[in-house]
Design an enzyme around this catalytic site. Sequence first.
Site, short mmCIF file in Angstrom:
data_model
loop_
_atom_site.label_atom_id
_atom_site.label_comp_id
_atom_site.label_asym_id
_atom_site.label_seq_id
_atom_site.Cartn_x
_atom_site.Cartn_y
_atom_site.Cartn_z
N ASP A 91 -10.21 3.59 1.53
CA ASP A 91 -10.44 3.21 2.85
C ASP A 91 -11.01 4.46 4.02
O ASP A 91 -12.39 3.97 4.57
CB ASP A 91 -9.59 2.79 3.84
CG ASP A 91 -9.31 1.51 3.36
OD1 ASP A 91 -9.49 0.92 3.13
OD2 ASP A 91 -7.58 1.42 3.65
N LYS A 102 0.81 -1.51 0.28
CA LYS A 102 -0.62 0.11 0.17
C LYS A 102 0.74 0.99 0.01
O LYS A 102 0.37 2.63 -0.61
CB LYS A 102 -0.88 0.24 1.13
CG LYS A 102 -2.06 -0.95 0.91
CD LYS A 102 -2.87 -1.11 2.11
CE LYS A 102 -4.11 -1.71 2.47
NZ LYS A 102 -5.08 -1.17 3.13
N1 LIG Z 1 -12.86 -3.21 8.88
C1 LIG Z 1 -11.50 -2.29 7.24
O1 LIG Z 1 -12.17 -2.11 6.53
C2 LIG Z 1 -10.09 -2.30 7.75
C3 LIG Z 1 -9.88 -1.93 7.16
C4 LIG Z 1 -8.43 -1.02 7.28
C5 LIG Z 1 -7.47 -2.18 8.66
N2 LIG Z 1 -8.52 -2.98 9.66
C6 LIG Z 1 -7.78 -3.80 11.03
O2 LIG Z 1 -7.68 -2.08 12.19
C7 LIG Z 1 -6.50 -3.06 12.32
C8 LIG Z 1 -5.31 -1.96 12.35
O3 LIG Z 1 -5.23 -2.24 10.94
P1 LIG Z 1 -3.58 -1.57 9.99
O4 LIG Z 1 -3.84 -1.10 8.81
O5 LIG Z 1 -3.79 0.15 10.42
O6 LIG Z 1 -2.11 -1.75 10.65
P2 LIG Z 1 -1.26 -1.14 11.28
O7 LIG Z 1 -0.84 0.05 10.39
O8 LIG Z 1 -0.21 -2.35 11.73
O9 LIG Z 1 -1.52 -0.16 12.71
C9 LIG Z 1 -1.58 -0.86 14.05
C10 LIG Z 1 -1.61 -0.41 15.28
O10 LIG Z 1 -2.34 -0.60 16.80
C11 LIG Z 1 -1.52 -0.84 17.16
N3 LIG Z 1 -1.01 -1.53 18.08
C12 LIG Z 1 -0.78 -2.97 17.11
N4 LIG Z 1 -0.18 -3.53 18.97
C13 LIG Z 1 -0.66 -2.91 19.70
C14 LIG Z 1 -0.77 -3.36 20.76
N5 LIG Z 1 0.12 -4.63 21.60
N6 LIG Z 1 -0.90 -2.01 22.02
C15 LIG Z 1 -0.82 -1.19 21.60
N7 LIG Z 1 -1.22 -1.15 20.27
C16 LIG Z 1 -1.39 -2.18 19.15
C17 LIG Z 1 -0.06 0.14 16.81
O11 LIG Z 1 0.27 1.26 17.53
P3 LIG Z 1 1.62 1.55 17.47
O12 LIG Z 1 1.98 2.72 16.66
O13 LIG Z 1 2.56 1.78 18.76
O14 LIG Z 1 2.76 0.22 17.39
C18 LIG Z 1 -1.12 1.13 15.67
O15 LIG Z 1 -1.41 2.24 15.84
C19 LIG Z 1 -5.99 -4.33 11.71
O16 LIG Z 1 -6.91 -5.11 12.85
C20 LIG Z 1 -6.56 -3.98 10.38
O17 LIG Z 1 -7.37 -5.52 10.11
C21 LIG Z 1 -9.92 -3.06 9.40
#
Ligand SMILES: NC(=O)c1ccc[n+]([C@@H]2O[C@H](COP(=O)([O-])OP(=O)(O)OC[C@H]3O[C@@H](n4cnc5c(N)ncnc54)[C@H](OP(=O)(O)O)[C@@H]3O)[C@@H](O)[C@H]2O)c1
Length: 287
Positions: free
Chosen positions: A108, A71
Amino acid sequence: MRITGATRLAGIMGWPVTHSRSPVLHGFWLDETGIDGVYLPLPVQPRHIEQALRALPILGFRGCNLTIPHKRTALSVVDRVEPLARRIGAINTIVIGSDGSIEGRNTDAFGFCENLFDAVPDWQPSVGPAVILGAGGAARAIVAALVDAGVVEIRIVNRTPARAESLAHDLSTPEVRISIHSWEEVGAALRYAGLLVNATSLGMAGEPPLMLDLSGLPPSAPVVDIVYVPLETDLLAAARGRGHPVVDGLGMLLHQGRPGFEAWFGAPVQVTHKLRDAILATMAIAR
Ligand SMILES: NC(=O)c1ccc[n+]([C@@H]2O[C@H](COP(=O)([O-])OP(=O)(O)OC[C@H]3O[C@@H](n4cnc5c(N)ncnc54)[C@H](OP(=O)(O)O)[C@@H]3O)[C@@H](O)[C@H]2O)c1
């Protein structure tokens, strides 16, 4: 499905790509509309993303979706990046122009807003601050969506302050105040808020749970969890128990596919209960 000499081509590039629900999603809409088209999983390794994108117009593809890990890297490969995708810093949809040019878009933000307004049609962006948990890729799209929808204050709660600072730097506008909070401050951040969104992976199957005390959040504030496995997360269950309007993450996933389908295959499509059920059946998760 029958493939003809005129079948329109689209797909999703990812590595791995087998987990993606997008072929089922677009396959459902292709069946529903009767369009002569096909949507394929395209397993593309990171080192091949430039060649793979450049091959799309050569092979006659209308475009594709991008998922992990392409992405961000695609930003420097495509011929044009629409302004919203540039602000968010990620491309999830590629559209090939009639001149063979490759345009990167991000749907998104659209998916998030459509899902929110579908579920809570009377929610007003001006009602109060929006609290966003997380500062990753999804959070960036959601913040851009809320800024464009007219929210005037956004409170970001994230573990890694630098990531939240970068989000605030890239997405702030003169009209919107974006503040950054630690998890220790989340209780204060929820006070007087008009919306709460979990955009972290906390609460997702296989990830640590999301433990949150919602007592400071006004009861009228909708609670959105973009995690969709499980569909009813602990956060949503707790919010439902307190009487908040709740919004699950599946609708965002489904709505984000609509602009791509319409660009590639030329027909508008809707998110319906039948579609939700078809996707849920492939996920084997509780409704
Ligand atoms: N429904 C939908 O259409 C859709 C679309 C996109 C994503 N999602 C879901 O949204 C979630 C995030 O996706 P993303 O693409 O944004 O992932 P990403 O870029 O990897 O970001 C992950 C986020 O979660 C936080 N995080 C992860 N583990 C953590 C922990 N143990 N304690 C505290 N914070 C934690 C990270 O904090 P740090 O910055 O501190 O690492 C960051 O803010 C995923 O579950 C994904 O499946 C859903």
